[in-house]
Design an enzyme around this catalytic site. Sequence first.
Site, PDB file in Angstrom:
ATOM      1  N   ALA A  17      61.015  67.337 123.677  1.00 28.65           N
ATOM      2  CA  ALA A  17      59.752  67.065 122.985  1.00 28.65           C
ATOM      3  C   ALA A  17      58.612  67.866 123.598  1.00 28.65           C
ATOM      4  O   ALA A  17      57.474  67.421 123.628  1.00 28.65           O
ATOM      5  CB  ALA A  17      59.449  65.574 123.041  1.00 28.65           C
ATOM      6  N   ALA A  18      58.933  69.056 124.091  1.00 26.83           N
ATOM      7  CA  ALA A  18      57.905  69.861 124.757  1.00 26.83           C
ATOM      8  C   ALA A  18      57.327  70.931 123.840  1.00 26.83           C
ATOM      9  O   ALA A  18      56.388  71.616 124.212  1.00 26.83           O
ATOM     10  CB  ALA A  18      58.494  70.516 126.006  1.00 26.83           C
ATOM     11  N   ARG A  23      53.427  74.248 113.629  1.00 22.59           N
ATOM     12  CA  ARG A  23      53.477  74.171 112.168  1.00 22.59           C
ATOM     13  C   ARG A  23      52.850  72.888 111.614  1.00 22.59           C
ATOM     14  O   ARG A  23      52.613  72.771 110.422  1.00 22.59           O
ATOM     15  CB  ARG A  23      54.942  74.310 111.698  1.00 22.59           C
ATOM     16  CG  ARG A  23      55.504  75.712 111.893  1.00 22.59           C
ATOM     17  CD  ARG A  23      57.026  75.752 111.785  1.00 22.59           C
ATOM     18  NE  ARG A  23      57.681  75.283 113.019  1.00 22.59           N
ATOM     19  CZ  ARG A  23      59.004  75.288 113.217  1.00 22.59           C
ATOM     20  NH1 ARG A  23      59.809  75.729 112.270  1.00 22.59           N
ATOM     21  NH2 ARG A  23      59.514  74.852 114.351  1.00 22.59           N
ATOM     22  N   LYS A  30      53.136  66.952 118.112  1.00 18.99           N
ATOM     23  CA  LYS A  30      54.005  66.621 116.975  1.00 18.99           C
ATOM     24  C   LYS A  30      54.690  65.271 117.114  1.00 18.99           C
ATOM     25  O   LYS A  30      54.690  64.472 116.179  1.00 18.99           O
ATOM     26  CB  LYS A  30      55.035  67.738 116.787  1.00 18.99           C
ATOM     27  CG  LYS A  30      56.019  67.473 115.659  1.00 18.99           C
ATOM     28  CD  LYS A  30      56.758  68.713 115.216  1.00 18.99           C
ATOM     29  CE  LYS A  30      57.894  69.074 116.136  1.00 18.99           C
ATOM     30  NZ  LYS A  30      58.671  70.226 115.600  1.00 18.99           N
ATOM     31  N   GLY A  84      61.501  77.562 124.923  1.00 24.78           N
ATOM     32  CA  GLY A  84      62.601  77.430 123.983  1.00 24.78           C
ATOM     33  C   GLY A  84      63.489  76.242 124.315  1.00 24.78           C
ATOM     34  O   GLY A  84      63.418  75.678 125.410  1.00 24.78           O
ATOM     35  N   GLY A 146      69.063  76.615 111.707  1.00 24.19           N
ATOM     36  CA  GLY A 146      70.027  77.589 112.192  1.00 24.19           C
ATOM     37  C   GLY A 146      71.287  77.518 111.332  1.00 24.19           C
ATOM     38  O   GLY A 146      71.664  76.441 110.865  1.00 24.19           O
ATOM     39  N   SER A 410      27.823  24.226  98.644  1.00 23.91           N
ATOM     40  CA  SER A 410      27.739  25.621  98.227  1.00 23.91           C
ATOM     41  C   SER A 410      26.499  26.285  98.788  1.00 23.91           C
ATOM     42  O   SER A 410      25.450  25.668  98.886  1.00 23.91           O
ATOM     43  CB  SER A 410      27.703  25.694  96.702  1.00 23.91           C
ATOM     44  OG  SER A 410      28.971  25.352  96.207  1.00 23.91           O
ATOM     45  N   ARG A 448      17.327  19.315 106.966  1.00 22.72           N
ATOM     46  CA  ARG A 448      16.990  18.140 107.769  1.00 22.72           C
ATOM     47  C   ARG A 448      17.869  16.980 107.323  1.00 22.72           C
ATOM     48  O   ARG A 448      18.234  16.888 106.147  1.00 22.72           O
ATOM     49  CB  ARG A 448      15.495  17.809 107.647  1.00 22.72           C
ATOM     50  CG  ARG A 448      15.087  17.543 106.272  1.00 22.72           C
ATOM     51  CD  ARG A 448      13.615  17.833 106.012  1.00 22.72           C
ATOM     52  NE  ARG A 448      13.484  18.120 104.597  1.00 22.72           N
ATOM     53  CZ  ARG A 448      13.579  17.196 103.636  1.00 22.72           C
ATOM     54  NH1 ARG A 448      13.763  15.927 103.924  1.00 22.72           N
ATOM     55  NH2 ARG A 448      13.479  17.531 102.370  1.00 22.72           N
TER      56      ARG A 448
END
Length: 466
Positions: A17-18, A23, A30, A84, A146, A410, A448
Amino acid sequence: MHPVTEDPSRPTAFVLAAGLGTRMRSRTCKVLHTAAGKPLLSLVLETVAAAGADPVVVLSRESEAARAVVPEGARVALQEPPLGTGDAVRVALDAAPHAAGRCYVVYGDTVLLRPETLRRLAALLDERRAVLAILTGIVGTDNAYGRIVRGPGGDVDRIVEVRLATAAEKAIPESNFGAYAAAVDWLRSAVPRLRANETGEVFLTDLVAVAKREGRTVAALCVEDPSEGLGINTRADLAVADGILRRRIRAGHMERGVTFVDPDSSLVDASVEIAPDVTVERGSVLEGRTRIGTGTRVGPYAIVRDTVVGERCRVEASVLEGATLEDDVRIGPYSHLRPGAYLERGVEMGNFGEVKASRLGPGTKMHHFSYVGDASVGRGVNIGAGTITLNYDGIRKNRTEIGDDAFIGSDTLLRAPVKVGRGATTGAGAVVTKDVPEDTVAVGMPARAIKKLVRPKKDGGQKPSA
Ligand code: UD1
Ligand code: CA
């Protein structure tokens, strides 16, 4: 998530995760983007844990913020600079000197991978006595995966990245899904032999060619479900992954006894718990640490975030965040519950009501146009239309207390801090600036006290609904 151990019988999973995630065009790294409400890295770490492996997470300076979602005690290796995926595994191996036996290598952006697929990869590694088992899938040729180049015998010869592929190689429909099982000892010997290619990166995928040159076996598992390989590189990939994940989540809930009316219209985060016999109506969004109890109906069009909902509740077209509802509570349409709202059994809230940081006792009703903030309201209270707790005096938040069986007329304004006693009544439009004693009627502006009430003996003074 599995606690981190140094159990040598458990495989290690190297989680890469480096990468820079360029993109995504984002300031957020990411793997901290979310799918189904969870950071991508968390989803991958859950998969790895479910497959019975202990993670070593590779981060870089760019993705350092992702450390926040790595479970305490899990190992983190820093790859600086990221050169890579092959280089990332070198760094990961250095951080796990005691890892032995089998290991996995997975990418932090591949969130749809299933734990059982990882286990199948490991089984294949053993079965074929291979040093490396790779996950592949048939996904056509319009993608950046790939390509899997197989030799005459059908075995995988090498993986070629699209960037470096010939036209003929680009036309191969079998792709690298980016999940691997490997023999750790072999990996330790092979990774240092990887070299940077013309892109300047060290590709993990070149391991296949390294193994073949040594006459080792590389096995390939071609997985049936093409979504498992979806690596998230762009926002468009993220949207696709989110959609698939949420479909899986809904399917899982349905299997466990949850009804979805028009399933595709509702979104349920991965972290949400739903009991059997809950009905989720059209257009509902269930997020975060939400839990829904059995027999409850949610929606249509409800947003429920970090909220606990009891059994047999009804929540229609409302927004609930950080709230707790006991059983048999009815909400909506068009109510808003904010953090700290706690509604006891049988509370009813109708349209345009808002409750924040307040407790409403059992059976209390608040049917129309009211705001209750920083208040404690007793049981069986009737809150008339348009009642407002004036909780904020411009400097601090003040509390309102309303006793059991009180009847708030109310349009009553309650200027906090203020108390309305048990069994008291306020007149329509009363502006309550002073405490109202028990069993007393208060009217006017400022209100009151005008007379003392005689309380009916039997049921503690049920009043007609407003
Ligand atoms: C990679 C594979 C490709 C495969 C695809 C599947 C390589 C060379 N290519 O391509 O064959 O089809 O995944 O999704 O492996 N990372 C690091 N350090 C680095 C570079 C990357 O930790 O120096 C991490 C990234 O954070 C990411 C993962 O490795 O989580 C994969 O990197 P990415 O750049 O996304 O590889 P792809 O080009 O998608
Ligand atoms: Ca990727």
